[in-house]
Design an enzyme around this catalytic site. Structure first.
Site, PDB file in Angstrom:
ATOM      1  N   TYR A 141       0.851  -1.189   0.000  1.00 34.56           N
ATOM      2  CA  TYR A 141       0.000   0.000   0.000  1.00 34.56           C
ATOM      3  C   TYR A 141       0.885   1.237   0.000  1.00 34.56           C
ATOM      4  CZ  TYR A 141      -3.389   3.486   1.669  1.00 34.56           C
ATOM      5  OH  TYR A 141      -4.201   4.592   1.810  1.00 34.56           O
ATOM      6  N   ASP A 236       9.149   2.743  -0.046  1.00 36.94           N
ATOM      7  CA  ASP A 236       8.105   3.427   0.710  1.00 36.94           C
ATOM      8  C   ASP A 236       8.322   3.073   2.181  1.00 36.94           C
ATOM      9  OD1 ASP A 236       5.884   4.284   2.047  1.00 36.94           O
ATOM     10  OD2 ASP A 236       4.431   3.508   0.591  1.00 36.94           O
ATOM     11  N   LYS A 264       4.066   9.213   8.752  1.00 38.93           N
ATOM     12  CA  LYS A 264       3.760   8.685  10.078  1.00 38.93           C
ATOM     13  C   LYS A 264       4.720   9.205  11.169  1.00 38.93           C
ATOM     14  CE  LYS A 264       0.715   5.237   8.332  1.00 38.93           C
ATOM     15  NZ  LYS A 264       0.728   4.451   7.119  1.00 38.93           N
TER      16      LYS A 264
HETATM   17  C1  LIG Z   1       0.092   4.965   5.735  1.00 40.96           C
HETATM   18  C2  LIG Z   1       0.891   4.655   4.514  1.00 40.96           C
HETATM   19  C3  LIG Z   1       0.906   5.503   3.384  1.00 40.96           C
HETATM   20  C4  LIG Z   1      -0.004   6.680   3.263  1.00 40.96           C
HETATM   21  O1  LIG Z   1       0.237   7.665   4.196  1.00 40.96           O
HETATM   22  P1  LIG Z   1      -0.945   8.717   4.509  1.00 40.96           P
HETATM   23  O2  LIG Z   1      -0.291   9.684   5.440  1.00 40.96           O
HETATM   24  O3  LIG Z   1      -2.042   7.927   5.106  1.00 40.96           O
HETATM   25  O4  LIG Z   1      -1.324   9.332   3.217  1.00 40.96           O
HETATM   26  C5  LIG Z   1       1.780   5.214   2.364  1.00 40.96           C
HETATM   27  N1  LIG Z   1       2.590   4.146   2.411  1.00 40.96           N
HETATM   28  C6  LIG Z   1       2.594   3.308   3.463  1.00 40.96           C
HETATM   29  C7  LIG Z   1       3.541   2.158   3.482  1.00 40.96           C
HETATM   30  C8  LIG Z   1       1.722   3.518   4.535  1.00 40.96           C
HETATM   31  O5  LIG Z   1       1.694   2.634   5.543  1.00 40.96           O
END
Ligand SMILES: *Cc1c(COP(=O)(O)O)cnc(C)c1O
Length: 424
Positions: A141, A236, A264
């Site tokens: 994701y 990511d 985060k």
């Molecule tokens: C939470 C998350 C996102 C998206 O971040 P948001 O601040 O919710 O837009 C992207 N990549 C990963 C791996 C995530 O866990």
């Protein structure tokens, strides 16, 4: 109003009653609780209940909720105003912290969310390579970016719509989806289309489909293939950044991507993201280059103050061994109880991240993860919640440990979780 009433009112004017889908408890049933306040490892709900929290705002609360130092940093910044729309010195401090901690980060640009960061990193990779195709992995994701919302993780899986409506097929067509941990399909893909691929984007430890551990040498091989074909490798690290080590998964693994996306933890609980990487690529960003990217509130002083304080604390405290041992405690309690009870349970762990799959097979990719029992997970979740322990409201999310999880609360939580497993 209690949670039930609040949710009822919210549903009238907020789609599904929530501002982010997984909060709706769709994967586990029941009404989501509303949080009144949160301190340390505890959440107090609008129903007067106190819960031990293993979601930790989905990762950012690595020091626990309402941390005094972060709160003070925000209050000090607040004295001078909330947003200037001009450069401010706090952006320099933040950039220096990130470039000193994250191995690939020679330059960095701040955003307001993880989604903005992955979206911008992909655009930058396309602009830099002048290629259109990208590769992602099933189950990974990367936020709700059009071209990345294909075979994505938890929220999408939980709601049974792995491909969102509203995404033109022409966008998805440029996204090649591969199974994670499968070297052969990676090599075949590069052989056939390597020179057309702008970027490979992945979570080095996929953590939005439960937790999947990369097989030995898989990411090393991926790094080599990307270099060979001039493909931009994007990690990511929105979850793994500042979580698996002070420099994220890339530091832990000793594999340096070309770009990475951060989010985060980097905001200390405020909405912050960033993407960072090699100077020769990052300089292609506007205004020094021709890849446009912007943000009215990007780098605002409150967010920078909170984020910088969090990063400074991570540097000072180096809490990773302690975080891991806290996770070890829960993981071994769960494994022990499952063994005793003869429950087919997988509890993959990477440092302070772990997840729970009701599955008799080791979970090394999306397809295997999908064969886990969501029914058992929902039962387990609800038993834990009844006992005062809040774990992720989806079978395909990880648990987050914080420094504020004291021995006393960990022991209490383990007791509840073990009891929940044994009652299944
Ligand atoms: C939470 C998350 C996102 C998206 O971040 P948001 O601040 O919710 O837009 C992207 N990549 C990963 C791996 C995530 O866990």
């Amino acid at each position: 109003m209690n949670s039930e009433n609040l949710f009822g009112e919210c549903k009238k004017i907020i789609p599904g009653g929530v501002n982010s889908p997984v909060r709706a408890f769709g994967g586990v049933g029941g009404t989501p609780f509303f949080t009144r306040r949160a301190d340390g490892c505890l959440i107090k709900t609008e129903d007067g209940k106190t819960l031990i929290d293993f979601v930790c705002s989905w990762g950012p609360a690595i020091f626990g909720h309402n941390n005094a130092r972060i709160k003070n940093a925000i209050m000090n910044a607040l004295e001078n105003g909330t947003s200037f729309g001009t450069p401010c010195a706090r952006e320099l401090e933040m950039a220096r912290l990130i470039t000193s901690m994250v191995p690939c980060a020679e330059m960095v640009r701040m955003t307001n969310s993880g989604t903005e960061s992955t979206m911008s990193a992909v655009r930058l990779a396309r602009g830099f390579t002048k290629r259109d195709k990208i590769v992602k992995f099933s189950g990974c994701y990367h936020g709700h970016v059009d071209s990345l919302l294909v075979m994505a993780g938890s929220g999408a899986i939980t709601f049974g719509t792995p491909n969102s409506a509203g995404i033109p097929n022409d966008f998805a067509r440029l996204t090649i989806v591969l199974p994670f941990n499968d070297l052969q399909s990676l090599e075949n893909c590069f052989k056939a289309q390597g020179s057309e691929i702008a970027a490979v984007i992945l979570e080095p430890f996929p953590a939005n489909v439960g937790l999947i551990l990369p097989k030995k040498n898989y990411l090393e091989k991926l790094r080599m293939l990307c270099s060979e074909y001039g493909v931009v490798l994007i990690f990511d690290e929105v979850i793994t950044g500042f979580r698996l080590s002070s420099g994220g998964a890339q530091k832990l693994l000793g594999i340096t991507p070309d770009l990475c996306a951060l989010g985060k933890i980097i905001g200390g609980g405020l909405p912050v993201g960033a993407f960072a990487g090699k100077r020769e690529i990052m300089e292609h960003l506007s205004p020094s280059g021709d890849v446009y990217q912007a943000g009215t509130l990007s780098g605002n002083p409150l967010a920078m103050a909170a984020g910088a304080e969090a990063l400074k604390m991570l540097k000072e405290l180096n809490p990773y061994a302690e975080l891991k041992s806290k996770a070890d405690f829960i993981v071994s309690a769960l494994k022990g109880a499952a063994k005793e009870k003869g429950i087919a349970l997988q509890v993959p762990q990477a440092e302070s991240l772990y997840s729970v799959f009701f599955n008799d097979e080791e979970v090394s990719n999306y397809d295997i993860a999908m064969r886990s029992s969501t029914k058992l997970y929902a039962k387990f979740f609800n038993k834990c919640l009844e006992g005062g322990v809040y774990i992720a409201p989806s079978a395909f999310e990880v648990s987050f440990m914080s420094l504020a999880h004291s021995k006393e609360y960990l022991e209490r939580a383990a007791e509840v979780m073990v009891g929940a497993l044994k009652s299944l």
